[in-house]
Design an enzyme around this catalytic site. Structure first.
Site, PDB file in Angstrom:
ATOM      1  N   LYS A  37     -31.807  20.073  42.528  1.00  0.00           N
ATOM      2  CA  LYS A  37     -32.017  19.535  43.840  1.00  0.00           C
ATOM      3  C   LYS A  37     -32.708  18.087  43.698  1.00  0.00           C
ATOM      4  CE  LYS A  37     -34.472  20.562  47.879  1.00  0.00           C
ATOM      5  NZ  LYS A  37     -34.958  21.570  48.962  1.00  0.00           N
TER       6      LYS A  37
HETATM    7  C1  R5P Z   1     -39.105  21.285  48.428  1.00  0.00           C
HETATM    8  O1  R5P Z   1     -39.742  21.410  47.533  1.00  0.00           O
HETATM    9  C2  R5P Z   1     -39.462  21.517  49.864  1.00  0.00           C
HETATM   10  O2  R5P Z   1     -40.046  22.942  49.806  1.00  0.00           O
HETATM   11  C3  R5P Z   1     -38.174  21.849  50.762  1.00  0.00           C
HETATM   12  O3  R5P Z   1     -37.410  23.027  50.469  1.00  0.00           O
HETATM   13  C4  R5P Z   1     -37.285  20.468  50.556  1.00  0.00           C
HETATM   14  O4  R5P Z   1     -38.199  19.263  50.498  1.00  0.00           O
HETATM   15  C5  R5P Z   1     -36.381  20.479  51.580  1.00  0.00           C
HETATM   16  O5  R5P Z   1     -36.605  20.529  52.746  1.00  0.00           O
HETATM   17  P1  R5P Z   1     -36.572  18.792  53.568  1.00  0.00           P
HETATM   18  O6  R5P Z   1     -35.153  18.558  53.630  1.00  0.00           O
HETATM   19  O7  R5P Z   1     -37.299  19.272  54.488  1.00  0.00           O
HETATM   20  O8  R5P Z   1     -36.998  17.767  52.701  1.00  0.00           O
END
Ligand code: R5P
Length: 296
Positions: A205
């Site tokens: 990710k």
């Molecule tokens: C990542 O480490 C966070 O905990 C979220 O899973 C991640 O940031 C994804 O969420 P967002 O799209 O709000 O950035």
């Protein structure tokens, strides 16, 4: 014992047809064992090759983020429109029905809270493999801090999670965190995503950046993008479209879905981009149509 009498002798071995199962539609997973491939196939749509993951794990370091004050109210209406649910075991156990039919990606590490200047300084395993199996996890998520003080510790957590996940056929999602001193450059994401894949993550990710097609090309496993801070809906859809066009295999999006004016419509619009090739404009029109018909 089967009766051997009366069988005609076999003759069609289909020598010109490759054996089924040699290739696999998830990037980099051909060499994985059957159980891990099966879990990856639960996460990634075999037709589009992509996935819409809903991230609602923010509370693990941030407490009640805007839009996630009540997980039990915000998340369930979104579940039909996403492919994977990504969060902590506490969130799943308390707020999501165990009857849910979507695969879960379980955040298995903890980190320092946002009260600390640099949360990359320390972290550990919050949920071990026995408990992840007990949770029926389809994927294990670990945060990593490349180029930050917590780098060594987080790579160790990643490696041990990949070891445990491999024992049980559960893939690991390596999450690229951007430390305070790091910039969101192509150079950084090339380094970080490749490091996570080579250290064993089956999925990575990352954030979207300029030059993203080179980042996805150089990473031997699928990359899904985080959404990041809330953007106007059309911009968030444009980011998702650019990412998919440049080789991302999906999104793991949180705030840009659950903080949208109409979160379920936004989840559906993101799905149109990720799975059906909608442009950002088409997806935004689709989103607005739902808004208009819902009267919200
Ligand atoms: C990542 O480490 C966070 O905990 C979220 O899973 C991640 O940031 C994804 O969420 P967002 O799209 O709000 O950035």
């Amino acid at each position: 014992m089967p009766d051997n009498g009366g069988n005609s002798s076999s003759k069609d071995f289909h020598l010109d047809v490759p054996a089924a199962g040699e290739g696999f539609f998830v990037k980099g997973a051909s060499g994985c064992d059957w159980g891990m491939k099966n879990r990856l196939a639960d996460m990634f749509n075999s037709k589009s090759g992509n996935t819409v993951m809903l991230a609602f794990d923010h509370g693990y370091i941030m407490g009640p983020t805007s839009g996630l004050e009540r997980l039990d109210i915000t998340v369930p209406p979104l579940i039909p429109y996403v492919d994977v649910l990504m969060s902590t075991r506490g969130a799943f156990r308390t707020c999501i029905s165990a009857a849910v039919k979507k695969p879960i990606c379980l955040r298995v590490n903890y980190d320092s809270s946002v009260l600390f200047d640099d949360m990359s300084n320390g972290g550990g395993i919050a949920c071990d493999i026995r408990n992840a199996v007990r949770m029926n996890a389809s994927c294990l998520a670990v945060q990593t801090f490349i180029g930050s003080p917590g780098e060594k510790n987080s790579l160790e957590l990643l490696a041990r999670t990949v070891d445990a996940g491999t024992d049980w056929g559960i893939p690991t999602l390596g999450v690229v965190a951007v430390g305070k001193q790091m910039e969101r450059t192509e150079q950084f994401f090339l380094l970080a995503t490749r490091m996570l894949a080579e250290n064993g993550a089956q999925v990575v990710k990352s954030y979207y950046c300029e030059g993203f097609e080179r980042v996805t090309s150089a990473c031997p496993v699928p990359i899904v993008i985080a959404g990041g801070k809330k953007l106007p809906e059309e911009e968030a859809l444009a980011m998702a479209w650019r990412a998919i066009s440049e080789g991302a295999k999906g999104v793991d999006m949180g705030r840009n879905i659950f903080q949208a004016r109409h979160p379920a419509a936004m989840a559906r619009a993101v799905g149109k981009v990720v799975h059906e090739g909608f442009t950002a404009k088409e997806a935004h029109e689709y989103y607005v149509d739902i808004l208009n018909t819902s009267g919200e």
